[in-house]
Design a protein around this motif. Structure first.
Motif: not given
Length: 172
Positions: A123-138, A145-155
């Protein structure tokens, strides 16, 4: 293709009759502003998108339904080595931020890991989208990794299996 059922959610292939609803959802600022491409989509762009996805055999695009009503959209885009990139949004405002968001994600990930036999989901999530980041961590995603305005996540399948048990334990 027969709809895929999981966690009380039905995933069915996007059909031409869904295009206007999907476009309205996608253009809603509450959704659009969290997308990589935040431009408004017009009818002709939506029609071209639909023609393109019909030709992509490795990717899946589903309307998520709850109690026979469309409430969201998910996709899984094939990546190398049996992995997929996920996309999801809850289009129906009534269900945004509710536990049904997790049900849609569980249905998506169940499909990825049980039907597609994915070795990993990204999943690629904007760093400012804290709700989506929390959601994906759950859901069990880890930051890769991260770059520019995005955080890459792997499951991974094992991480998802563990988190799925926890999340569905709250449901019962």
């Amino acid at each position: 293709m027969k709809p895929f059922e999981s966690a009380g959610i039905s995933l069915r292939e996007v059909e031409s009759g869904d295009l206007e609803l999907l476009r309205q959802w996608r253009n809603d600022p509450a959704i659009r502003n969290h997308m990589c491409d935040t431009t408004l989509i017009d009818e002709s762009q939506q029609a071209r998108w639909f023609q393109n996805i019909k030709m992509q055999n490795a990717d899946v695009h589903f309307v998520a339904e709850y109690r026979n009503s469309p409430i969201g959209y998910i996709n899984l885009k094939a990546r190398p080595e049996g992995e997929y990139e996920s996309g999801l949004y809850v289009g129906n405002e009534k269900y945004r931020g509710s536990f049904l968001s997790f049900f849609i994600a569980i249905a998506q990930l169940d499909y990825a890991f049980s039907v597609l036999k994915a070795k990993g989901v990204f999943a690629q999530v904007k760093k400012t989208n804290t709700a989506a980041l929390r959601f994906n961590f759950k859901l069990g995603y880890q930051e890769s990794d991260s770059y520019q305005d995005y955080i890459n996540m792997r499951l991974t399948p094992s991480s998802y299996k563990q988190q799925r048990k926890i999340l569905t334990g709250f449901i019962r």
